[in-house]
Scaffold this active site. Sequence first.
Site, short mmCIF file in Angstrom:
data_model
loop_
_atom_site.label_atom_id
_atom_site.label_comp_id
_atom_site.label_asym_id
_atom_site.label_seq_id
_atom_site.Cartn_x
_atom_site.Cartn_y
_atom_site.Cartn_z
N GLN A 54 7.63 4.56 -3.37
CA GLN A 54 7.88 5.83 -2.68
C GLN A 54 7.80 5.69 -1.16
O GLN A 54 8.29 6.55 -0.44
CB GLN A 54 6.88 6.92 -3.12
CG GLN A 54 7.07 7.36 -4.56
CD GLN A 54 6.08 8.44 -4.93
OE1 GLN A 54 4.95 8.15 -5.28
NE2 GLN A 54 6.49 9.70 -4.82
N CYS A 99 6.10 15.90 -7.54
CA CYS A 99 6.23 14.53 -7.05
C CYS A 99 6.55 14.59 -5.56
O CYS A 99 7.40 15.40 -5.16
CB CYS A 99 7.37 13.82 -7.81
SG CYS A 99 7.65 12.13 -7.28
N LEU A 100 5.90 13.76 -4.77
CA LEU A 100 6.15 13.79 -3.32
C LEU A 100 7.58 13.37 -2.99
O LEU A 100 8.06 13.65 -1.90
CB LEU A 100 5.14 12.90 -2.59
CG LEU A 100 3.68 13.40 -2.61
CD1 LEU A 100 2.76 12.39 -1.95
CD2 LEU A 100 3.56 14.75 -1.91
N HIS A 143 2.88 9.07 -14.69
CA HIS A 143 3.84 9.44 -13.65
C HIS A 143 3.96 8.30 -12.62
O HIS A 143 5.08 7.89 -12.27
CB HIS A 143 3.40 10.74 -12.98
CG HIS A 143 4.30 11.20 -11.89
ND1 HIS A 143 5.10 12.32 -12.00
CD2 HIS A 143 4.56 10.69 -10.66
CE1 HIS A 143 5.81 12.46 -10.89
NE2 HIS A 143 5.49 11.48 -10.04
CO CO Z 1 6.01 10.92 -8.12
#
Ligand code: CO
Length: 173
Positions: A54, A99-100, A143
């Site tokens: 991410q 989710c970011l 996740h």
């Molecule tokens: Co996420």
Amino acid sequence: MVGKLLPILEYPNATLMRPSVPVDMGSLDQFQELIEDMIYTMYYHEGVGLAAPQVGQRYRIFIIDQRPINGNQKTDPWVFINPKIEPVNDNRVLRPEGCLSFPGLLAEVARAEFVKVTALNRKGEEFTMDASHHHLFSVALQHEYDHLEGTLLSDLAKGKDRLAIKKWAASKS
Ligand code: CO
């Protein structure tokens, strides 16, 4: 060491959809700064978890801190390097997840109710955590693990939530 704020990649960035590679324990020192920056970045955004892809680093590392904030500055999340997870029973539970990499979005996902995880910590020591009594932690583990496989809410959501993700993505571009 004080971390710095890293930009978070958002769906549909292609890096998020590719699998990550294991961390070589011989070069663990080189990952400490990344981990520190991930910690700073996750707490900055008040996230429950953050995976290295991410922030554009395709390594098998994620961090989780599901504790309530309660006005206290949190600094010490769980760090999972090269994790392996497995369900501890056959129960599956549907619940909404954020989710970011999908800011502002919630999507329902079916997950194993409880999992256990084996991983290495920041010092390269192996540990096992049985989250059999903690469904939210079990969800967070699944996740974040999915991020290491390049699997996202957009792959897992069904029905109207899947449509909502398509609309959300379209509204960004
Ligand atoms: Co996420």
